[in-house]
Design a protein around this motif. Structure first.
Motif, mmCIF file in Angstrom:
data_model
loop_
_atom_site.group_PDB
_atom_site.id
_atom_site.type_symbol
_atom_site.label_atom_id
_atom_site.label_comp_id
_atom_site.label_asym_id
_atom_site.label_seq_id
_atom_site.Cartn_x
_atom_site.Cartn_y
_atom_site.Cartn_z
ATOM 1 N N PHE A 30 -33.717 22.963 84.982
ATOM 2 C CA PHE A 30 -32.576 23.442 85.762
ATOM 3 C C PHE A 30 -32.285 22.556 86.972
ATOM 4 O O PHE A 30 -31.266 22.726 87.628
ATOM 5 C CB PHE A 30 -32.840 24.872 86.257
ATOM 6 C CG PHE A 30 -32.778 25.912 85.181
ATOM 7 C CD1 PHE A 30 -31.634 26.653 84.979
ATOM 8 C CD2 PHE A 30 -33.878 26.161 84.378
ATOM 9 C CE1 PHE A 30 -31.571 27.630 83.993
ATOM 10 C CE2 PHE A 30 -33.830 27.128 83.385
ATOM 11 C CZ PHE A 30 -32.673 27.853 83.189
ATOM 12 N N ALA A 31 -33.166 21.621 87.269
ATOM 13 C CA ALA A 31 -33.109 20.881 88.532
ATOM 14 C C ALA A 31 -32.012 19.822 88.615
ATOM 15 O O ALA A 31 -31.652 19.412 89.712
ATOM 16 C CB ALA A 31 -34.464 20.248 88.837
ATOM 17 N N HIS A 40 -29.033 24.904 79.185
ATOM 18 C CA HIS A 40 -27.982 25.899 78.989
ATOM 19 C C HIS A 40 -27.598 25.976 77.516
ATOM 20 O O HIS A 40 -27.499 27.066 76.940
ATOM 21 C CB HIS A 40 -26.762 25.565 79.849
ATOM 22 C CG HIS A 40 -25.672 26.575 79.762
ATOM 23 N ND1 HIS A 40 -24.787 26.616 78.707
ATOM 24 C CD2 HIS A 40 -25.338 27.602 80.580
ATOM 25 C CE1 HIS A 40 -23.948 27.614 78.882
ATOM 26 N NE2 HIS A 40 -24.263 28.231 80.014
ATOM 27 N N HIS A 41 -27.385 24.827 76.903
ATOM 28 C CA HIS A 41 -27.018 24.783 75.487
ATOM 29 C C HIS A 41 -28.120 25.408 74.619
ATOM 30 O O HIS A 41 -27.837 26.193 73.707
ATOM 31 C CB HIS A 41 -26.735 23.343 75.046
ATOM 32 C CG HIS A 41 -26.470 23.220 73.581
ATOM 33 N ND1 HIS A 41 -25.278 23.631 73.003
ATOM 34 C CD2 HIS A 41 -27.250 22.769 72.574
ATOM 35 C CE1 HIS A 41 -25.347 23.431 71.693
ATOM 36 N NE2 HIS A 41 -26.522 22.900 71.418
ATOM 37 N N THR A 42 -29.368 25.063 74.908
ATOM 38 C CA THR A 42 -30.488 25.596 74.124
ATOM 39 C C THR A 42 -30.605 27.108 74.279
ATOM 40 O O THR A 42 -30.717 27.835 73.274
ATOM 41 C CB THR A 42 -31.808 24.914 74.554
ATOM 42 O OG1 THR A 42 -31.680 23.508 74.355
ATOM 43 C CG2 THR A 42 -32.990 25.454 73.767
ATOM 44 N N LEU A 43 -30.576 27.601 75.515
ATOM 45 C CA LEU A 43 -30.673 29.047 75.738
ATOM 46 C C LEU A 43 -29.506 29.789 75.103
ATOM 47 O O LEU A 43 -29.679 30.860 74.516
ATOM 48 C CB LEU A 43 -30.740 29.362 77.226
ATOM 49 C CG LEU A 43 -32.032 29.000 77.943
ATOM 50 C CD1 LEU A 43 -31.884 29.232 79.445
ATOM 51 C CD2 LEU A 43 -33.198 29.794 77.386
ATOM 52 N N SER A 44 -28.321 29.219 75.212
ATOM 53 C CA SER A 44 -27.141 29.840 74.635
ATOM 54 C C SER A 44 -27.251 29.892 73.109
ATOM 55 O O SER A 44 -26.954 30.917 72.487
ATOM 56 C CB SER A 44 -25.883 29.075 75.051
ATOM 57 O OG SER A 44 -24.743 29.830 74.793
ATOM 58 N N ALA A 54 -24.483 34.683 73.683
ATOM 59 C CA ALA A 54 -24.463 33.341 74.250
ATOM 60 C C ALA A 54 -24.234 33.436 75.755
ATOM 61 O O ALA A 54 -23.706 34.427 76.252
ATOM 62 C CB ALA A 54 -23.365 32.515 73.598
ATOM 63 N N LEU A 55 -24.642 32.414 76.467
ATOM 64 C CA LEU A 55 -24.400 32.354 77.907
ATOM 65 C C LEU A 55 -22.946 31.978 78.161
ATOM 66 O O LEU A 55 -22.318 31.318 77.327
ATOM 67 C CB LEU A 55 -25.317 31.306 78.544
ATOM 68 C CG LEU A 55 -26.809 31.535 78.412
ATOM 69 C CD1 LEU A 55 -27.575 30.355 79.013
ATOM 70 C CD2 LEU A 55 -27.225 32.821 79.078
ATOM 71 N N PRO A 56 -22.409 32.368 79.304
ATOM 72 C CA PRO A 56 -21.052 31.931 79.624
ATOM 73 C C PRO A 56 -21.011 30.412 79.778
ATOM 74 O O PRO A 56 -22.011 29.795 80.141
ATOM 75 C CB PRO A 56 -20.742 32.621 80.953
ATOM 76 C CG PRO A 56 -22.040 33.106 81.482
ATOM 77 C CD PRO A 56 -23.000 33.189 80.344
ATOM 78 N N ARG A 113 -29.041 39.239 76.626
ATOM 79 C CA ARG A 113 -30.398 39.736 76.384
ATOM 80 C C ARG A 113 -31.444 38.631 76.336
ATOM 81 O O ARG A 113 -32.633 38.916 76.330
ATOM 82 C CB ARG A 113 -30.411 40.572 75.102
ATOM 83 C CG ARG A 113 -29.580 41.830 75.267
ATOM 84 C CD ARG A 113 -29.645 42.783 74.118
ATOM 85 N NE ARG A 113 -29.804 42.150 72.833
ATOM 86 C CZ ARG A 113 -29.467 42.709 71.679
ATOM 87 N NH1 ARG A 113 -28.956 43.908 71.658
ATOM 88 N NH2 ARG A 113 -29.652 42.075 70.547
ATOM 89 N N ILE A 114 -31.029 37.389 76.343
ATOM 90 C CA ILE A 114 -31.982 36.272 76.402
ATOM 91 C C ILE A 114 -32.800 36.337 77.695
ATOM 92 O O ILE A 114 -33.861 35.732 77.804
ATOM 93 C CB ILE A 114 -31.258 34.903 76.256
ATOM 94 C CG1 ILE A 114 -32.244 33.744 76.014
ATOM 95 C CG2 ILE A 114 -30.420 34.588 77.480
ATOM 96 C CD1 ILE A 114 -32.840 33.714 74.665
#
Length: 156
Positions: A30-31, A40-44, A54-56, A113-114
């Motif tokens: 995140f740094a 972000h792409h991976t978590l989404s 998915a994340l916004p 929910r992630i």
């Protein structure tokens, strides 16, 4: 007499250091804006694949705050890895209580929910670092190496 779960015990300081390694692994991405894009792409993608949402889409403000959080937590983790102290464990437990509160708040307001796995780990590390303090009472005055106060005792 040292009890195995007392904050000044080496086992507790290993918990402080282990939680720092976890933080480093989870937040270093995140740094920077470039690594945050990948995280972000991976978590989404993972959230979407699991049906957790998915994340916004990232924007400038979201990226800035993610980078600020990632930078601060990375430095805080490095300090606890290099020089874990009982006081660092106590302060980290308080920070985890705050982080957990904001994750729960986000989940209660429709957040993806992630967040659940991260919330679970935050709570677990917080409990692991806070529980030993219940047995010792309040933190004594200013701590420092060699002053007889175990709060300032470093791990060797």
């Amino acid at each position: 007499m040292n009890r195995p779960l007392a904050p000044e015990h080496p086992a507790y300081l290993r918990v402080v250091r282990a939680s720092a390694w976890y933080d480093l692994a989870v937040t270093a991405g995140f740094a920077t804006p470039w690594t945050y894009t990948l995280v972000h792409h991976t978590l989404s993608s993972v959230g979407d694949a699991l049906g957790w949402g998915a994340l916004p889409a990232p924007d400038t403000w979201q990226t800035l705050y993610a980078n600020l959080m990632g930078s601060v937590v990375t430095v805080w983790a490095a300090l606890r890895i290099v020089r874990p102290l009982p006081l660092h464990g106590l302060l980290d437990a308080v920070a985890r209580l705050l982080f957990s509160s904001w994750m729960a708040y986000a989940l209660a307001h429709g957040g993806p929910r992630i967040l659940w796995p991260f919330l679970t780990v935050e709570v677990a590390w917080g409990i692991a670092q806070l529980t030993p303090w219940r047995r010792t009472g309040p933190v004594a005055g200013p701590a420092g190496p060699g002053d007889g106060n175990p709060v300032g005792t470093p791990v060797r």
